[in-house]
Write a protein that holds these residues in place. Sequence first.
Motif, PDB file in Angstrom:
ATOM      1  N   ASP A 190      -5.302   5.493   5.059  1.00 48.88           N
ATOM      2  CA  ASP A 190      -6.122   5.193   5.936  1.00 48.88           C
ATOM      3  C   ASP A 190      -6.750   5.405   4.368  1.00 48.88           C
ATOM      4  N   PRO A 191      -7.500   4.804   3.146  1.00 47.81           N
ATOM      5  CA  PRO A 191      -7.675   5.114   1.496  1.00 47.81           C
ATOM      6  C   PRO A 191      -9.637   5.574   1.929  1.00 47.81           C
ATOM      7  N   ALA A 192      -9.860   5.711   3.227  1.00 47.27           N
ATOM      8  CA  ALA A 192     -11.458   6.006   3.496  1.00 47.27           C
ATOM      9  C   ALA A 192     -11.473   8.066   3.554  1.00 47.27           C
ATOM     10  N   ARG A 193      -9.962   7.514   4.279  1.00 46.82           N
ATOM     11  CA  ARG A 193      -9.845   9.358   4.664  1.00 46.82           C
ATOM     12  C   ARG A 193      -8.893  10.396   3.849  1.00 46.82           C
ATOM     13  N   MET A 194      -8.106   9.483   2.706  1.00 42.97           N
ATOM     14  CA  MET A 194      -7.366  10.293   1.924  1.00 42.97           C
ATOM     15  C   MET A 194      -7.544   9.711   0.720  1.00 42.97           C
ATOM     16  N   GLY A 195      -6.328  10.474   0.215  1.00 42.92           N
ATOM     17  CA  GLY A 195      -6.066   9.273  -1.487  1.00 42.92           C
ATOM     18  C   GLY A 195      -4.541   8.929  -1.480  1.00 42.92           C
ATOM     19  N   GLY A 196      -4.647   8.026  -2.464  1.00 44.53           N
ATOM     20  CA  GLY A 196      -3.056   7.743  -2.874  1.00 44.53           C
ATOM     21  C   GLY A 196      -1.939   8.064  -2.038  1.00 44.53           C
ATOM     22  N   SER A 197      -2.413   9.257  -3.342  1.00 49.09           N
ATOM     23  CA  SER A 197      -0.614  10.623  -3.350  1.00 49.09           C
ATOM     24  C   SER A 197      -0.648  10.866  -1.415  1.00 49.09           C
ATOM     25  N   SER A 198      -1.667  11.358  -0.493  1.00 48.83           N
ATOM     26  CA  SER A 198      -1.783  11.993   0.583  1.00 48.83           C
ATOM     27  C   SER A 198      -0.789  10.143   1.485  1.00 48.83           C
ATOM     28  N   SER A 199      -1.019   9.360   0.942  1.00 47.29           N
ATOM     29  CA  SER A 199      -0.732   7.958   1.839  1.00 47.29           C
ATOM     30  C   SER A 199       1.011   7.803   1.409  1.00 47.29           C
ATOM     31  N   ALA A 200       1.386   7.748   0.074  1.00 48.96           N
ATOM     32  CA  ALA A 200       1.979   7.891  -0.570  1.00 48.96           C
ATOM     33  C   ALA A 200       3.140   8.500   0.366  1.00 48.96           C
ATOM     34  N   LEU A 201       2.876   9.822  -0.213  1.00 49.17           N
ATOM     35  CA  LEU A 201       3.934  11.100  -0.233  1.00 49.17           C
ATOM     36  C   LEU A 201       4.132  11.201   1.363  1.00 49.17           C
ATOM     37  N   GLY A 202       3.389  10.914   1.903  1.00 50.76           N
ATOM     38  CA  GLY A 202       2.828  11.109   3.354  1.00 50.76           C
ATOM     39  C   GLY A 202       4.153   9.943   4.260  1.00 50.76           C
ATOM     40  N   ALA A 203       4.120   9.057   3.434  1.00 52.84           N
ATOM     41  CA  ALA A 203       4.228   8.225   4.162  1.00 52.84           C
ATOM     42  C   ALA A 203       6.156   8.199   3.708  1.00 52.84           C
ATOM     43  N   PHE A 204       6.399   8.310   2.832  1.00 51.47           N
ATOM     44  CA  PHE A 204       7.716   8.960   2.278  1.00 51.47           C
ATOM     45  C   PHE A 204       8.337   9.823   3.274  1.00 51.47           C
ATOM     46  N   LYS A 205       7.853  11.271   3.182  1.00 51.70           N
ATOM     47  CA  LYS A 205       8.082  12.226   4.497  1.00 51.70           C
ATOM     48  C   LYS A 205       7.550  11.810   5.630  1.00 51.70           C
ATOM     49  N   ALA A 206       7.026  10.652   6.432  1.00 48.46           N
ATOM     50  CA  ALA A 206       7.375   9.991   8.174  1.00 48.46           C
ATOM     51  C   ALA A 206       8.461   9.420   7.758  1.00 48.46           C
ATOM     52  N   ALA A 207       8.418   8.474   6.676  1.00 49.74           N
ATOM     53  CA  ALA A 207      10.364   7.690   7.072  1.00 49.74           C
ATOM     54  C   ALA A 207      11.165   8.651   6.957  1.00 49.74           C
ATOM     55  N   LEU A 208      11.454   9.405   6.279  1.00 53.61           N
ATOM     56  CA  LEU A 208      12.568  10.395   6.350  1.00 53.61           C
ATOM     57  C   LEU A 208      12.496  11.609   7.700  1.00 53.61           C
ATOM     58  N   THR A 239       3.020  17.425   4.214  1.00 56.61           N
ATOM     59  CA  THR A 239       2.597  17.181   3.089  1.00 56.61           C
ATOM     60  C   THR A 239       2.241  18.863   2.441  1.00 56.61           C
ATOM     61  N   ALA A 240       2.180  18.875   1.166  1.00 53.96           N
ATOM     62  CA  ALA A 240       1.496  20.429   0.563  1.00 53.96           C
ATOM     63  C   ALA A 240       0.040  20.238  -0.007  1.00 53.96           C
ATOM     64  N   TYR A 241      -0.079  21.384   0.578  1.00 55.52           N
ATOM     65  CA  TYR A 241      -2.406  21.429   0.728  1.00 55.52           C
ATOM     66  C   TYR A 241      -2.590  20.937  -0.921  1.00 55.52           C
ATOM     67  N   PRO A 242      -3.702  20.473  -0.725  1.00 55.47           N
ATOM     68  CA  PRO A 242      -4.707  20.124   0.422  1.00 55.47           C
ATOM     69  C   PRO A 242      -4.678  18.108   0.416  1.00 55.47           C
ATOM     70  N   GLN A 243      -3.660  18.302   0.695  1.00 60.12           N
ATOM     71  CA  GLN A 243      -3.176  16.438   0.773  1.00 60.12           C
ATOM     72  C   GLN A 243      -3.460  16.656   2.439  1.00 60.12           C
ATOM     73  N   ILE A 244      -3.740  14.915   2.868  1.00 56.76           N
ATOM     74  CA  ILE A 244      -4.377  15.349   4.066  1.00 56.76           C
ATOM     75  C   ILE A 244      -2.957  14.399   4.848  1.00 56.76           C
ATOM     76  N   PRO A 245      -2.510  14.902   6.054  1.00 58.20           N
ATOM     77  CA  PRO A 245      -1.772  14.474   6.781  1.00 58.20           C
ATOM     78  C   PRO A 245      -1.822  12.712   7.157  1.00 58.20           C
ATOM     79  N   LEU A 246      -0.945  12.473   7.700  1.00 61.49           N
ATOM     80  CA  LEU A 246      -1.212  10.685   8.039  1.00 61.49           C
ATOM     81  C   LEU A 246      -1.051  11.335  10.266  1.00 61.49           C
ATOM     82  N   SER A 247      -1.974  10.841  10.265  1.00 61.97           N
ATOM     83  CA  SER A 247      -2.077   9.944  11.771  1.00 61.97           C
ATOM     84  C   SER A 247      -0.944   9.460  12.354  1.00 61.97           C
ATOM     85  N   ALA A 248      -0.673   9.851  13.792  1.00 61.64           N
ATOM     86  CA  ALA A 248      -0.183   9.237  14.572  1.00 61.64           C
ATOM     87  C   ALA A 248      -0.253   7.772  14.681  1.00 61.64           C
TER      88      ALA A 248
END
Length: 311
Positions: free
Chosen positions: A257-275, A286-295
């Motif tokens: 959600d771009p309202a609560r996280m930046g593009g890096s948190s979203s993209a890298l979070g997605a790659f890691k969630a997929a893996l 993901t590394a701090y201070p990135q925001i984790p993806l929700s369920a």
Amino acid sequence: MTFPTPMTGVVPPVCTPLTPDNEVDTASLTRLVDHLVAGGVDALFVLGSSSEAAYLPDRFRRTVVDTVVRHVAGQLPVLAGTIDMSTWRVLDHAEAAVAAGADALVATAPFYTRTHPAEIARHFRAIAGRTGVPVFAYDLPVSVHTKLDAELVLELAAEGVLAGLKDSSGDDGGLRRVVLEARNRADVTGFSVLTGSEVTADSALAMGADGVVPGLGNVDPEGYVRLYRYSRDGDRERARAEQERLCALFGMVRAGDPARMGGSSSALGAFKAALHLRGVIACPATAYPQIPLSADEVERVGKYLAAAGLS
């Protein structure tokens, strides 16, 4: 191992798995390397943008390079990112990576301060002169705020300072200029031009790029290997179809959600969630201070995997 010149094929920027208590998960990292090797990639690039290099302390960087080099054991070349603000700091990273056995280095221009092209040239000459291993320039103006000039890159290539360019500038015209001039200049030999784009790799390969460095390649290395082979063999239709499938899969980077996280948190979070969903890594942190993806956002990533035939 003997480093290939030019470097060609698929060179994924390897994600850095982390444990829930914020350490490098070396067991997951070696599984990820095995996943990429089994997918048929041609080399591995650790400590790039998709590796979260900008977020990692120096001890994490050393752990990543040492773990991957030892695990690969010469099967594939390992390129190590040495990205940092200033030449001295980059040289520290470079010397540590070479000591660990990295086959080549990748560096951006210096950043934070305003840097003149003459200073950028001194920077790359210092890295190559100090280490004696192949050096790739990483053109990443969105983060570095300097666009590497094509003529400067080719001048350094002619001097033997640069072995290649990893182009993540988004400037297709500039990429084409480097490809054409590197091909036509007699004083530039063995120089690699690699695109960092996940979604226009087929176009870059068609115009003569030597390979692709896709963050999404962590998730689907086989897809990018197919794309590269179709392009190399001149099968434009299959290359286009595979690229379009990968473009759809790349939509996962917008799961957050771009309202609560930046593009890096979203993209890298997605790659890691997929893996994580694919059973490759144990934890999608993901590394701090990135925001984790929700369920719910992780579930959305899973739908992209299913649509791409990767569930």
